[in-house]
Design an enzyme around this catalytic site. Structure first.
Site, PDB file in Angstrom:
ATOM      1  N   SER A  96       0.729  -1.253   0.011  1.00 30.89           N
ATOM      2  CA  SER A  96       0.105  -0.086   0.187  1.00 30.89           C
ATOM      3  C   SER A  96       0.797   1.274   0.134  1.00 30.89           C
ATOM      4  CB  SER A  96      -0.932   0.044   1.326  1.00 30.89           C
ATOM      5  OG  SER A  96      -1.811   1.130   1.058  1.00 30.89           O
ATOM      6  N   ASP A 238      -3.156   6.558  -3.664  1.00 26.46           N
ATOM      7  CA  ASP A 238      -1.824   5.726  -2.923  1.00 26.46           C
ATOM      8  C   ASP A 238      -1.370   4.705  -3.825  1.00 26.46           C
ATOM      9  OD1 ASP A 238      -4.186   3.891  -2.707  1.00 26.46           O
ATOM     10  OD2 ASP A 238      -3.307   3.092  -0.495  1.00 26.46           O
ATOM     11  N   ASP A 240      -1.256   1.411  -3.969  1.00 29.46           N
ATOM     12  CA  ASP A 240      -2.024   0.324  -4.460  1.00 29.46           C
ATOM     13  C   ASP A 240      -3.670   0.712  -4.663  1.00 29.46           C
ATOM     14  OD1 ASP A 240      -3.070   0.514  -1.878  1.00 29.46           O
ATOM     15  OD2 ASP A 240      -3.713  -1.380  -1.587  1.00 29.46           O
TER      16      ASP A 240
END
Length: 463
Positions: A96, A238, A240
């Protein structure tokens, strides 16, 4: 308490504490939990992701489970495809917003939602006891899944009035953050007739443009491009692609709380008597907005897993986190940056006002957050100190110290990084600045005080 799963999946520094051997054995445990295939595999743009994907697939096959690889896709795309294409589960390879040297794995259940905290413990128990499938009747096979992106984009479009949006010829700036939404968000925007301007559109596992996490401090380029092109809005994703931070037409960066309030008000207007799920660290204005439409708010611990898994049994319409993670239950009960963008575009298409004007109609809200580098031991030392000083505070997740619903500070160890996160809300910006300054100084003082001892614990299981 989980040993390996943090706030959102399992993460670590690749080749250090997140080795290929660890990934292999943990995947065997996940395969044993899933029991049967096929399992869908996706990954983000980190440099280590393709090789981790190969190890995950081989471990699943070794346990007798078939799997298909969707390739480089956003996390919400993988999750939606698991549900829509009938997979037994999914594994997303991502860390992430963590720095480039990190990677991780995040299992999704067959309903397309992250597995529960209870199921995380089941997987860890299998892993620690090495009680995974051995000598299956036949090996599994690995194939490709080519439909994931189309299914995802079409699924989003099915939830909005795309004709209305097309008629408005909206201008949108996409800061893709060198991340996974680069493969889906531009396609979506083009399909509904938006004029788009791209920033950091090249997939880059080092996130060299502005880093993997969108923050007010690194989104000045987004603001500038919005103003230069007189765009209706900007959005930053962000790494992902499950979280999104918005920029209004005046170039102002919105907090996750503020954009969630805007969207919640828009959605509840047409869906009164609904349920909203959010975390303890979100601002208090959400209750006031929900009350306008005879709707209820449920609070959870921090983490998308907590929100998602509360939404499923309660059939909640909306879920969100203050960090820009927004969930629309009619689509999927997970954070989804592109679905969130779609909802914001639909809001603008149905309003005569600009986004900056719409924001003026919200209840006044003053929230912020900060972070301090901190070892696991020191984070526990700090929480214990504050619990002793404020014994009547909410200790559901870290500690939340409140004078009333509009004036509070919350301190908790991160579940993905060795840091302490500090959140605050107050009735005015001045009060908020004073509150945050006070508790940041207090936290740093306690952490640096070597005379305060805690029980030793050597593994970090925090966000």
């Amino acid at each position: 308490m989980a040993k390996f799963f943090g706030t959102n999946g399992i993460r670590g520094v690749f080749s250090e504490d997140f080795t290929l051997e660890f990934v292999h054995d943990m995947t065997l445990a996940i395969a044993t939990y899933f029991k049967r295939g096929p399992i869908l595999i996706g990954y983000d743009g980190r440099e280590s992701s393709p090789i981790i994907s190969k190890v995950v697939c081989s471990a699943l096959n070794y346990a007798g489970l078939d799997c298909n690889v969707a390739g480089l896709v956003p996390t919400p795309c993988l999750e939606y495809a698991v549900k829509s294409l009938g997979y037994s589960g999914g594994i997303m390879i991502t860390a992430s917003h963590n720095p480039p040297q990190y990677n991780g794995i995040k299992p999704a259940a067959k309903d397309g939602v992250e597995i529960s905290r209870e199921d995380e413990l089941i997987i860890e128990d299998i892993f620690l006891k090495k009680n995974w499938i051995k000598n299956p009747p036949k090996w599994g096979i690995t194939g490709k899944e080519d439909k994931a992106i189309d299914v995802y984009i079409n699924g989003i479009i099915s939830q909005i009035d795309s004709k209305k949006i097309k008629s408005k010829n909206l201008k949108v700036v996409l800061d893709l953050g060198n991340g996974a939404q680069a493969v889906t968000a531009p396609l979506f925007c083009k399909s509904i007739g938006c004029e788009i301007f791209l920033i950091n559109e090249k997939i880059d596992g080092l996130f060299s443009g502005r880093g993997s996490e969108p923050t007010p401090q690194n989104l000045s380029e987004l603001s500038k491009i919005v103003l230069q092109n007189k765009a209706d809005l900007g959005i930053a994703f962000d790494g992902d692609g499950d979280r999104s931070i918005f920029c209004d037409d005046k170039g102002e960066i919105l907090t996750g709380d503020k954009s969630a309030l805007v969207l919640t008000k828009f959605i509840l207007k047409n869906n009164p008597n609904s349920l909203v799920v959010t975390c303890l660290n979100s601002g208090s204005s959400i209750e006031r907005v929900a009350n306008e439409f005879n709707s209820k708010v449920i609070r959870t611990k921090v983490g998308s897993v907590e929100v998602s898994r509360k939404m499923v049994p309660t059939n909640a319409l909306i879920g969100f986190e203050e960090n820009g993670g927004f969930m629309f239950g009619k689509h999927n009960q997970v954070r989804d940056g592109c679905m969130t963008l779609a909802l914001m575009l639909e809001l603008l298409a149905n309003s005569e006002k600009s986004l900056s004007e719409i924001i003026l109609d919200l209840p006044p809200s003053f929230t912020t957050k900060d972070k301090i580098s901190c070892s696991y031991d020191n984070s526990q030392k700090l929480i214990k100190f504050l619990k002793d000083e404020f014994p009547n505070s909410d200790t559901t997740d870290g500690i939340k110290i409140s004078s009333d619903s509009k004036n509070w500070v919350m301190i908790r160890p991160s579940g993905t990084e060795p840091i302490i996160r500090i959140y605050g809300e107050a009735e005015s910006q001045q009060k908020l600045d004073t509150l945050m300054s006070k508790y940041i100084q207090k936290a740093k003082s306690v952490i640096s005080d070597n005379t305060f001892k805690t029980n030793p614990k050597h593994d970090w299981n925090g966000e």
